[in-house]
Scaffold this motif. Structure first.
Motif, short mmCIF file in Angstrom:
data_model
loop_
_atom_site.label_atom_id
_atom_site.label_comp_id
_atom_site.label_asym_id
_atom_site.label_seq_id
_atom_site.Cartn_x
_atom_site.Cartn_y
_atom_site.Cartn_z
N GLU A 1 0.68 -1.24 -0.11
CA GLU A 1 -0.03 0.03 -0.21
C GLU A 1 0.78 1.30 -0.09
OE1 GLU A 1 -0.12 -2.36 2.28
OE2 GLU A 1 -2.08 -3.22 2.49
N PHE A 2 0.33 2.14 -0.68
CA PHE A 2 1.03 3.54 -0.65
C PHE A 2 0.28 4.51 0.18
CE2 PHE A 2 2.42 7.66 -2.00
CZ PHE A 2 3.88 7.54 -2.14
N ALA A 3 -0.96 4.74 -0.27
CA ALA A 3 -1.90 5.61 0.36
C ALA A 3 -2.83 4.90 1.21
CB ALA A 3 -2.64 6.39 -0.76
N SER A 4 -3.36 5.83 2.38
CA SER A 4 -4.22 5.20 3.03
C SER A 4 -5.65 5.20 2.28
CB SER A 4 -4.61 6.25 4.21
OG SER A 4 -3.42 6.65 4.98
N ASP B 1 -6.76 -2.61 10.19
CA ASP B 1 -6.61 -1.43 11.01
C ASP B 1 -8.20 -0.48 10.69
OD1 ASP B 1 -4.67 -1.84 12.20
OD2 ASP B 1 -3.25 -0.47 11.07
N MET B 2 -8.42 -0.12 9.39
CA MET B 2 -9.60 0.11 8.81
C MET B 2 -10.92 -0.32 9.61
SD MET B 2 -11.26 2.62 7.44
CE MET B 2 -10.17 3.67 6.39
N LYS B 3 -10.91 -1.60 9.71
CA LYS B 3 -11.94 -2.36 10.28
C LYS B 3 -12.08 -2.16 11.50
CE LYS B 3 -14.51 -6.80 10.68
NZ LYS B 3 -14.83 -6.49 12.05
N LYS B 4 -11.08 -2.08 12.32
CA LYS B 4 -11.06 -2.10 13.80
C LYS B 4 -11.29 -0.60 14.22
CE LYS B 4 -7.52 -2.10 17.55
NZ LYS B 4 -6.44 -2.46 18.01
N ASN C 1 -4.37 6.02 21.91
CA ASN C 1 -5.00 5.15 22.94
C ASN C 1 -5.52 3.71 22.54
OD1 ASN C 1 -5.10 7.26 24.58
ND2 ASN C 1 -7.16 7.79 24.43
N GLN C 2 -4.90 3.58 21.34
CA GLN C 2 -5.24 2.08 20.66
C GLN C 2 -4.11 1.79 19.83
OE1 GLN C 2 -8.14 0.39 21.28
NE2 GLN C 2 -8.78 1.85 22.71
N LYS C 3 -3.88 0.24 19.84
CA LYS C 3 -2.74 -0.35 18.90
C LYS C 3 -2.98 -0.71 17.83
CE LYS C 3 0.15 -1.85 23.02
NZ LYS C 3 0.59 -3.05 23.55
N PHE C 4 -2.61 -0.07 16.52
CA PHE C 4 -2.90 -0.55 15.12
C PHE C 4 -1.65 -0.83 14.56
CE2 PHE C 4 -6.03 2.95 16.28
CZ PHE C 4 -7.04 2.40 15.76
N GLN C 5 -1.63 -1.42 13.42
CA GLN C 5 -0.61 -2.19 12.65
C GLN C 5 0.19 -1.08 12.21
OE1 GLN C 5 -1.78 -5.11 9.83
NE2 GLN C 5 -3.22 -6.24 11.39
N ALA C 6 -0.43 -0.09 11.72
CA ALA C 6 0.21 1.11 11.12
C ALA C 6 -0.80 2.70 11.33
CB ALA C 6 0.39 1.16 9.79
N THR C 7 -0.27 3.57 10.54
CA THR C 7 -1.17 4.65 10.99
C THR C 7 -2.70 4.51 10.59
OG1 THR C 7 0.79 5.98 10.30
CG2 THR C 7 -1.26 7.15 10.46
N ALA C 8 -3.39 5.03 11.74
CA ALA C 8 -4.71 4.96 11.75
C ALA C 8 -5.50 6.00 12.69
CB ALA C 8 -5.42 3.49 11.97
N PHE C 9 -6.24 6.92 12.10
CA PHE C 9 -6.78 7.98 12.76
C PHE C 9 -8.14 8.43 12.28
CE2 PHE C 9 -3.97 9.70 9.55
CZ PHE C 9 -4.68 10.82 8.84
#
Length: 287
Positions: free
Chosen positions: A173-176, A259-262, A218-226
């Motif tokens: 993946e390149f972009a979110s 991460d998106m699902k989470k 406050n949460q753990k993700f595999q990569a950037t998620a916000f």
């Protein structure tokens, strides 16, 4: 005599000066078509998935079909720059670089016309409605796209912060991924002098915004998620009333699908919990 570079810069300034929103890119598409016709593509496809444009350049021999994609639309944001080529469209401007993307592709079209193609074919796609997240699907579903059938597809996007002239790539993946979230909170409107007789969603709105802004920390993700809050509406502009309705719109972004699902599940659960505590009826829609 004007140089190729100066000419392309002029085109970029023109497109920046005349931005158009998703599904309304009529003049932008017309300008692109005008330029492309002078490059004599073997085929020019218009009104593709809306106001999309595709130019097909064929080589002398059979080979791979490669599609290069850029985007047409601008954003509903007022121009705040001080440029000679500021947007002349009130409340609309190119803030995501699509004017530059289009001109890069116009430069490719001119080079393909002048130098030709030894083998295969190159398709230049000017996609509509990218900012709404709808244009790509509409292009794919358009019967005119069925005739193209590219073997490979490459998209491009400007990326500030890197040395000029570099092409940046990465594996996987390149972009979110990006998903919109629309939240509607239904309380009860009352007189401003008797707020206790109503149910004002303002506390819920403040709580949702605060929690959304802290989810990444406050949460753990595999990569950037916000989550980014993009719009808030609370009640009416009426000083005699206590609001009984609110809307929150946010964008969820993540580099990894899990991460998106989470992120989406957590956001929905959080909103439901806050709405329930504030005795509000709730509507949630992912767009």
């Amino acid at each position: 005599m004007i140089s190729d570079l100066d000419d392309l810069v002029g085109w970029r300034h023109h497109l920046h000066r005349h931005p158009e929103l998703s599904h309304k890119e009529t003049e932008t598409a017309a300008a692109i078509e005008s330029f492309l016709r002078h490059c004599h593509p073997h085929r020019l496809i218009t009104r593709l998935g809306g106001y999309g444009v595709a130019a097909v350049f064929k080589g002398q021999k059979r080979g791979k079909s490669i599609l290069l994609r850029c985007d047409l639309d601008a954003l509903p944001i007022r121009e705040t720059n001080d440029l000679e080529y500021n947007s002349v469209t009130p409340g609309v401007s190119h803030k995501c670089g699509h004017d530059g993307h289009m001109v890069i592709m116009l430069g490719v079209a001119r080079e393909l016309y002048r130098s030709g193609l030894a083998a295969g074919e190159v398709i230049l796609l000017f996609q509509p409605a990218e900012e709404r997240g709808e244009g790509a699907l509409k292009v794919l579903e358009d019967p005119k796209f069925k005739d193209i059938q590219p073997d490979l597809v490459f998209a491009l996007h400007n990326l500030p912060g890197f040395p000029r002239g570099n092409i940046i790539i990465r594996k996987k993946e390149f972009a979110s991924a990006s998903v919109g979230m629309e939240i509607k909170l239904f309380g009860k409107t009352s007189h401003a002098g008797e707020p206790d007789k109503g149910i004002n969603p303002s506390t819920a709105v403040a709580g949702i915004i605060e929690r959304f802004n802290s989810l990444e920390k406050n949460q753990k993700f595999q990569a950037t998620a916000f989550i980014t809050i993009v719009h808030v509406l609370l009640g009416e502009i009426a000083y005699g009333t206590s609001a009984g309705y609110a809307e929150i719109r946010a964008t969820l972004r993540a580099h990894r699908n899990p991460d998106m699902k989470k992120l989406g599940d957590m956001a929905r659960q959080l909103v439901k919990k806050i709405a329930s505590a504030e005795k509000l009826k709730l509507g949630i829609k992912m767009v």
